[in-house]
Write a protein that holds these residues in place. Structure first.
Motif, PDB file in Angstrom:
ATOM      1  N   TYR A 189      -4.855   1.356   1.049  1.00 11.44           N
ATOM      2  CA  TYR A 189      -4.788   1.210   2.503  1.00 11.44           C
ATOM      3  C   TYR A 189      -6.053   1.695   3.197  1.00 11.44           C
ATOM      4  CZ  TYR A 189       0.173   0.281   1.898  1.00 11.44           C
ATOM      5  OH  TYR A 189       1.370  -0.247   1.523  1.00 11.44           O
TER       6      TYR A 189
ATOM      7  N   THR B 156      -1.480   1.889  -7.782  1.00  8.85           N
ATOM      8  CA  THR B 156      -1.015   0.510  -7.607  1.00  8.85           C
ATOM      9  C   THR B 156      -2.110  -0.389  -7.043  1.00  8.85           C
ATOM     10  OG1 THR B 156      -0.172   0.992  -5.392  1.00  8.85           O
ATOM     11  CG2 THR B 156       1.363   1.237  -7.235  1.00  8.85           C
TER      12      THR B 156
ATOM     13  N   THR C 111      -3.186  -0.575  -4.117  1.00 12.15           N
ATOM     14  CA  THR C 111      -2.880  -1.064  -2.779  1.00 12.15           C
ATOM     15  C   THR C 111      -4.052  -0.767  -1.858  1.00 12.15           C
ATOM     16  OG1 THR C 111      -0.556  -0.645  -3.162  1.00 12.15           O
ATOM     17  CG2 THR C 111      -1.235  -0.941  -0.878  1.00 12.15           C
TER      18      THR C 111
END
Length: 119
Positions: free
Chosen positions: A75, A71, A73
């Motif tokens: 982190y 995705t 993202t």
């Protein structure tokens, strides 16, 4: 088989959309397996990944890393260090961007074709 059903000709149905979601999950889980192979071969291939003892924590962390990468993202709590792990992460991130765009373009094309045939 799922990809053929999702991207093949025909109307857009609930099953086609669910199949598209399933295909996205299959892509993520395929990368989990690939990351597992890299981690088995090189235990320090990822940062903050516990040593491989065959427990569920490692599998959970690899699933988490795969879907955070898919995705895009990102982190940053688990990061690939080994060149193979980095390459896989790059391919997964690119796939995670291209798949939804391709899927959306295909679904729009199918809907337009259906509207044209209905008129």
């Amino acid at each position: 088989m799922v990809a053929r059903a999702v991207f093949g000709p025909g109307r857009i149905t609930y099953h086609r959309v669910v199949g598209a979601d399933l295909l996205y999950l299959i892509i993520g889980l395929t990368f989990v397996a690939l990351y597992g192979f890299v981690a088995l071969g090189t235990p320090e291939a990822f940062t903050n990944l516990p040593a491989l003892h065959g427990d569920f924590a490692v599998a959970g962390n690899l699933i988490y890393f795969s879907f955070v990468t898919l995705t895009t993202t990102g982190y940053g709590d688990i990061a690939p260090l080994h060149p193979y792990a980095r390459s896989l992460a790059n391919v997964e991130a690119i796939t995670g961007q291209i798949y939804p765009a391709t899927l959306l373009a295909r679904l729009v094309t199918l809907e337009l074709a259906h509207e044209r045939d209905s008129s």
